[in-house]
Design an enzyme around this catalytic site. Structure first.
Site, PDB file in Angstrom:
ATOM      1  N   GLU A  40     128.407  98.704   3.908  1.00 28.66           N
ATOM      2  CA  GLU A  40     129.780  98.657   3.725  1.00 28.66           C
ATOM      3  C   GLU A  40     129.974  99.524   2.486  1.00 28.66           C
ATOM      4  OE1 GLU A  40     132.394  94.696   2.630  1.00 28.66           O
ATOM      5  OE2 GLU A  40     130.008  94.638   2.197  1.00 28.66           O
ATOM      6  N   LYS A 106     136.640  94.448   9.279  1.00 28.17           N
ATOM      7  CA  LYS A 106     136.180  93.180   8.879  1.00 28.17           C
ATOM      8  C   LYS A 106     136.949  92.024   8.808  1.00 28.17           C
ATOM      9  CE  LYS A 106     133.730  91.600   4.599  1.00 28.17           C
ATOM     10  NZ  LYS A 106     133.697  91.888   2.973  1.00 28.17           N
ATOM     11  N   CYS A 142     129.261  92.432   5.942  1.00 25.21           N
ATOM     12  CA  CYS A 142     128.955  91.382   4.828  1.00 25.21           C
ATOM     13  C   CYS A 142     129.172  89.872   4.876  1.00 25.21           C
ATOM     14  CB  CYS A 142     129.781  92.021   3.629  1.00 25.21           C
ATOM     15  SG  CYS A 142     128.869  91.593   1.899  1.00 25.21           S
TER      16      CYS A 142
END
Length: 268
Positions: A40, A106, A142
């Protein structure tokens, strides 16, 4: 399927970060990888301005990554920032293949441990499963790792590998949580979990940005039965792992959690 995990430290300079990507892509291709995964925020590390560098998927930074995929004949997964709204960007994972492009935005923003990603980032709305070398691959970024329903949704859509790109925040027990969660998501879904994070800046000899999730290293690959197949250290490293995809079928025969589950994911 041979996968390379490029555990790197990126900074504020887009050109330098792009050079890091190309160097690792070349090494991964030379080592026979079909796919190289970057963390990321590879485009620009957290703790730096993001709004001024966000670009569309046909922008110059992503276009360069697509060129690397074509030139070196390898698929690249890399964390970038695309354009959002209301002075926010989108935290995007790009999948650049030699002959195509796909992406994931995300969904779960890191509003935890005193950090508020939602102040500068717009959340994505839907999961993504893409096909790489005839293998269905689910995508996550993440903080997504803490949400089993996303991984279950990816598995339901056919994913046998889940790739997680991260810039995991440092702190007490955070490395242990990272590893535990990666193993748990593999067991939840009987998929391979390929979790690639930014290296620990201190271990790499790079100054860390205070109060920003800049990485802890310890990228890892987990088999569908929860076994850790490979793990990096804290510093910069290229980890190459050959996935035995026959383990999916054999594990699911012994542990049919996907077939046995009786609940469907709902949003609280």
């Amino acid at each position: 399927m041979k996968i390379a995990l490029a555990q790197v430290v990126t900074g504020a300079n887009l050109a330098e970060n792009l050079r890091i990507v190309e160097d690792r892509v070349i090494e991964a291709a030379e080592r026979g990888a079909d796919l190289v995964v970057f963390p990321e925020a590879t485009m620009r590390a957290f703790g730096n301005s993001l709004l001024d560098i966000a670009e569309p998927l046909d922008g110059p930074w992503v276009t360069s990554v697509r060129q690397f995929a074509r030139v070196y004949g390898i698929t690249i997964i890399v964390g970038v920032f695309t354009q959002g709204d209301n002075d926010r960007v989108v935290n995007t994972l790009v999948v650049a293949q030699p002959d195509g492009l796909s992406s994931y935005n995300k969904m779960h923003l890191f509003d935890a441990f005193g950090y508020a990603e939602s102040e500068s980032v717009l959340a994505g709305e839907s999961p993504t499963v893409t096909t790489i070398s005839d293998v269905n691959v689910g995508l996550a970024v993440c903080y997504d790792l803490r949400f089993p329903a996303l991984f279950a949704q990816n598995a339901a859509a056919g994913a046998v590998v889940n790739v997680v790109s991260a810039s995991w925040g440092a702190g007490e027990c955070k490395i242990e949580q990272w590893m535990l969660l990666a193993r748990a998501r593999a067991l939840d879904t009987t998929t391979f979990v390929v979790a690639c994070g930014q290296a620990d800046p201190k271990a790499a000899g790079v100054p860390a940005v205070p109060n920003a999730p800049t990485g802890v290293g310890h990228s890892l690959v987990v088999a569908p039965d929860g076994t850790v197949l490979a793990e990096a250290g804290a510093g910069e490293e290229l980890l190459v792992v050959d996935l035995d995809l026959t383990l999916i079928e054999s594990t699911r025969r012994q542990l049919p959690v996907l077939a046995n589950q009786r609940f469907r994911s709902v949003r609280a």
